[in-house]
Design an enzyme around this catalytic site. Structure first.
Site, PDB file in Angstrom:
ATOM      1  N   CYS A 207     -12.439  10.469   0.859  1.00  0.00           N
ATOM      2  CA  CYS A 207     -11.659   9.258   1.189  1.00  0.00           C
ATOM      3  C   CYS A 207     -11.245   9.194   2.652  1.00  0.00           C
ATOM      4  O   CYS A 207     -11.073   8.117   3.209  1.00  0.00           O
ATOM      5  CB  CYS A 207     -10.421   9.190   0.310  1.00  0.00           C
ATOM      6  SG  CYS A 207     -10.851   9.222  -1.420  1.00  0.00           S
TER       7      CYS A 207
ATOM      8  N   HIS B  24      -6.715   3.273   3.290  1.00  0.00           N
ATOM      9  CA  HIS B  24      -7.849   3.533   2.406  1.00  0.00           C
ATOM     10  C   HIS B  24      -7.521   2.885   1.070  1.00  0.00           C
ATOM     11  O   HIS B  24      -6.414   3.063   0.539  1.00  0.00           O
ATOM     12  CB  HIS B  24      -8.055   5.040   2.264  1.00  0.00           C
ATOM     13  CG  HIS B  24      -8.823   5.410   1.034  1.00  0.00           C
ATOM     14  ND1 HIS B  24     -10.054   4.853   0.738  1.00  0.00           N
ATOM     15  CD2 HIS B  24      -8.527   6.247   0.002  1.00  0.00           C
ATOM     16  CE1 HIS B  24     -10.474   5.348  -0.412  1.00  0.00           C
ATOM     17  NE2 HIS B  24      -9.574   6.180  -0.883  1.00  0.00           N
TER      18      HIS B  24
ATOM     19  N   ASN C 207     -12.221   1.407  -5.516  1.00  0.00           N
ATOM     20  CA  ASN C 207     -12.106   2.422  -4.456  1.00  0.00           C
ATOM     21  C   ASN C 207     -13.523   2.815  -4.028  1.00  0.00           C
ATOM     22  O   ASN C 207     -14.274   3.393  -4.810  1.00  0.00           O
ATOM     23  CB  ASN C 207     -11.332   3.616  -5.034  1.00  0.00           C
ATOM     24  CG  ASN C 207     -11.160   4.763  -4.059  1.00  0.00           C
ATOM     25  OD1 ASN C 207     -11.930   4.898  -3.105  1.00  0.00           O
ATOM     26  ND2 ASN C 207     -10.176   5.603  -4.316  1.00  0.00           N
TER      27      ASN C 207
HETATM   28  N1  COA Z   1      -8.216   2.758 -19.749  1.00  0.00           N
HETATM   29  C1  COA Z   1      -7.320   2.904 -20.718  1.00  0.00           C
HETATM   30  N2  COA Z   1      -6.560   4.006 -20.878  1.00  0.00           N
HETATM   31  C2  COA Z   1      -6.724   4.985 -19.979  1.00  0.00           C
HETATM   32  C3  COA Z   1      -7.671   4.891 -18.926  1.00  0.00           C
HETATM   33  C4  COA Z   1      -8.421   3.720 -18.841  1.00  0.00           C
HETATM   34  N3  COA Z   1      -9.329   3.531 -17.858  1.00  0.00           N
HETATM   35  N4  COA Z   1      -7.593   6.015 -18.202  1.00  0.00           N
HETATM   36  C5  COA Z   1      -6.661   6.800 -18.768  1.00  0.00           C
HETATM   37  N5  COA Z   1      -6.139   6.175 -19.856  1.00  0.00           N
HETATM   38  C6  COA Z   1      -5.108   6.656 -20.767  1.00  0.00           C
HETATM   39  C7  COA Z   1      -4.987   8.153 -20.774  1.00  0.00           C
HETATM   40  O1  COA Z   1      -5.945   8.714 -21.640  1.00  0.00           O
HETATM   41  C8  COA Z   1      -3.582   8.330 -21.282  1.00  0.00           C
HETATM   42  O2  COA Z   1      -3.589   8.157 -22.678  1.00  0.00           O
HETATM   43  P1  COA Z   1      -2.591   9.026 -23.614  1.00  0.00           P
HETATM   44  O3  COA Z   1      -1.209   8.672 -23.149  1.00  0.00           O
HETATM   45  O4  COA Z   1      -2.937   8.545 -24.964  1.00  0.00           O
HETATM   46  O5  COA Z   1      -2.949  10.456 -23.338  1.00  0.00           O
HETATM   47  C9  COA Z   1      -2.838   7.144 -20.677  1.00  0.00           C
HETATM   48  O6  COA Z   1      -3.834   6.191 -20.316  1.00  0.00           O
HETATM   49  C10 COA Z   1      -2.025   7.508 -19.466  1.00  0.00           C
HETATM   50  O7  COA Z   1      -2.843   8.337 -18.644  1.00  0.00           O
HETATM   51  P2  COA Z   1      -2.348   8.860 -17.288  1.00  0.00           P
HETATM   52  O8  COA Z   1      -3.448   9.596 -16.613  1.00  0.00           O
HETATM   53  O9  COA Z   1      -1.024   9.548 -17.485  1.00  0.00           O
HETATM   54  O10 COA Z   1      -2.093   7.465 -16.561  1.00  0.00           O
HETATM   55  P3  COA Z   1      -1.401   7.182 -15.201  1.00  0.00           P
HETATM   56  O11 COA Z   1      -0.273   6.270 -15.408  1.00  0.00           O
HETATM   57  O12 COA Z   1      -1.179   8.427 -14.389  1.00  0.00           O
HETATM   58  O13 COA Z   1      -2.532   6.344 -14.467  1.00  0.00           O
HETATM   59  C11 COA Z   1      -4.144   6.641 -12.732  1.00  0.00           C
HETATM   60  C12 COA Z   1      -3.774   6.948 -14.174  1.00  0.00           C
HETATM   61  C13 COA Z   1      -5.455   7.343 -12.435  1.00  0.00           C
HETATM   62  C14 COA Z   1      -4.355   5.129 -12.591  1.00  0.00           C
HETATM   63  C15 COA Z   1      -2.984   7.112 -11.808  1.00  0.00           C
HETATM   64  O14 COA Z   1      -2.681   8.453 -12.058  1.00  0.00           O
HETATM   65  C16 COA Z   1      -3.319   6.950 -10.365  1.00  0.00           C
HETATM   66  O15 COA Z   1      -3.331   5.843  -9.857  1.00  0.00           O
HETATM   67  N6  COA Z   1      -3.593   8.050  -9.644  1.00  0.00           N
HETATM   68  C17 COA Z   1      -4.072   8.011  -8.296  1.00  0.00           C
HETATM   69  C18 COA Z   1      -5.564   7.885  -8.370  1.00  0.00           C
HETATM   70  C19 COA Z   1      -6.210   7.548  -7.079  1.00  0.00           C
HETATM   71  O16 COA Z   1      -5.705   6.782  -6.303  1.00  0.00           O
HETATM   72  N7  COA Z   1      -7.362   8.136  -6.842  1.00  0.00           N
HETATM   73  C20 COA Z   1      -8.103   7.919  -5.693  1.00  0.00           C
HETATM   74  C21 COA Z   1      -7.633   8.832  -4.641  1.00  0.00           C
HETATM   75  S1  COA Z   1      -8.453   8.588  -3.186  1.00  0.00           S
END
Ligand code: COA
Length: 352
Positions: free
Chosen positions: A116, A279, A309
């Site tokens: 990134c 980014h 992204n």
């Molecule tokens: N669709 C539906 N449900 C989803 C899913 C999707 N695409 N991806 C994950 N889930 C579910 C998980 O399985 C989990 O289910 P559970 O509660 O039954 O176990 C639930 O949603 C919550 O998952 P979690 O990982 O705790 O969600 P979150 O609120 O942390 O959101 C991200 C996930 C990835 C969106 C968040 O952590 C985030 O934005 N992180 C930064 C990622 C990023 O910017 N990456 C690029 C870096 S350069």
């Protein structure tokens, strides 16, 4: 004083648009979940067999070169940032050199693997080369074809819904114009959590950095080991993994920190920023950063809703669109910042 200016910008995104709804065919997800957590509505996927990361980069580079008003044979150095290279080796820089049809042979080409933050790392490297007088026309490209390496099952949904394909490029040249150009760049890394946002396989790790079982390594009697084991294939271990919550927590801390670092060094303030191009990791991260810096909506550019992204490509694509939309003008102070896998992060301030 010699500085580095952006002489031309271009971007290219593949035609195929994949909406959140389209992804529900393959995995248990929903438009509502994706939009609420990431701000993404759709992303582009390149056409497998017809496009590659280096060809996407080439299309963006052609536009940047045209906008710079130079001939491709005036390029004297190529920097290519990507995590989704056409080949394990050689890198995409030389493939782009060939695809562009640069006939002035034997210019240098460097690949940057900083995910990134790759574009900002590339900008900083180019800036040193230009200020030292070594090169006069550097082509810096960020391109990704994520769609080839994602896990489209429900198991992979947390990562897969976030990423998209695309490319952006800039031509960088020296300028003597007072106060103009790249004012400062800042690069950082911390490998403590390297595996928390990573594509572990294929690789030479052989299980060394952690759990052999988890990373799919197996002793197979091969005298030198092997990059890809049958277990990696069987256990679906050939796709990226991400600890989303850790990435989020670190990103919202490091983005403002590295932006303040750049402002402090140059004696500038957040109010002086005409446009911040973060980014495009996640709209919620950008919103946190904006709030933490006290920036107004017109000071921040986001286009993640359209492309997801695109890792190393996200900043140059956003720069190119911001310019087209009239959001970047002569003399504006542009701030670029990124955080991602590694973890690595960085910032740059540019007077346009
Ligand atoms: N669709 C539906 N449900 C989803 C899913 C999707 N695409 N991806 C994950 N889930 C579910 C998980 O399985 C989990 O289910 P559970 O509660 O039954 O176990 C639930 O949603 C919550 O998952 P979690 O990982 O705790 O969600 P979150 O609120 O942390 O959101 C991200 C996930 C990835 C969106 C968040 O952590 C985030 O934005 N992180 C930064 C990622 C990023 O910017 N990456 C690029 C870096 S350069």
């Amino acid at each position: 004083m010699k500085r580095t200016k952006i002489a031309g910008i271009g971007h290219y995104v593949p035609e195929k648009c994949v909406t959140n709804q389209d992804l529900t065919q393959y995995m248990d997800t929903s438009d509502e979940w994706i939009q609420e957590r990431t701000g993404i509505k759709e992303r582009r996927y390149a056409e497998n067999h017809k496009e590659t990361t280096s060809t996407l980069g080439t299309r963006a580079a052609e536009i940047a070169i045209e906008n710079a008003g130079i001939d491709k044979n005036e390029i004297d150095f190529i920097i290519f940032a990507t995590l989704s290279a056409d080949y394990f080796f050689p890198g995409c820089g030389v493939l782009l050199q060939r695809e562009l049809g640069i006939t002035k042979t034997e210019i240098g080409a460097l690949d940057i693997r900083n995910q990134c933050s790759g574009f900002i790392y590339g900008l900083s490297v180019a800036d040193q080369f230009i200020r030292s007088g070594m090169y006069k026309n550097i082509l810096l490209v960020g391109a990704e074809m994520h769609s080839m390496g994602l896990d489209f099952s429900t198991e992979g949904r947390g990562v897969t819904v976030i990423f998209g394909d695309g490319a952006g490029a800039v031509v960088l040249q020296p300028t003597e114009e007072e106060g103009k150009g790249v004012l400062t760049t800042h690069l950082h890394s911390d490998g403590t959590n390297a595996e928390e946002l990573a594509m572990i396989n294929p690789g030479s790790h052989g299980g060394y950095h952690g759990n052999k079982e988890k990373y799919g390594f197996e002793d197979d009697g091969h005298p030198g080991g092997i990059f890809v084991t049958q277990k990696m294939v069987d256990d679906n271990l050939l796709a990226p993994n991400m600890n989303g919550q850790l990435v989020f927590k670190k990103a919202v801390q490091k983005f403002p920190e590295v932006i303040h670092e750049a402002l402090n060094v140059t004696g500038l303030k957040t109010d002086d920023i005409d446009l911040l191009i973060p980014h495009q990791a996640n709209l919620r991260i950008s919103a946190f950063v904006q709030k933490s810096l006290g920036l107004k909506d017109h000071q921040v550019f986001n286009n993640i809703h359209k492309y997801g992204n695109t890792t190393a490509a996200s900043i140059p694509i956003a720069m190119s669109e911001a310019l087209q939309e009239g959001r970047i003008k002569e003399n504006d102070l542009l701030c670029l910042a990124a955080f991602g896998s590694g973890f690595t992060w960085g910032s740059a301030l540019i007077r346009m």
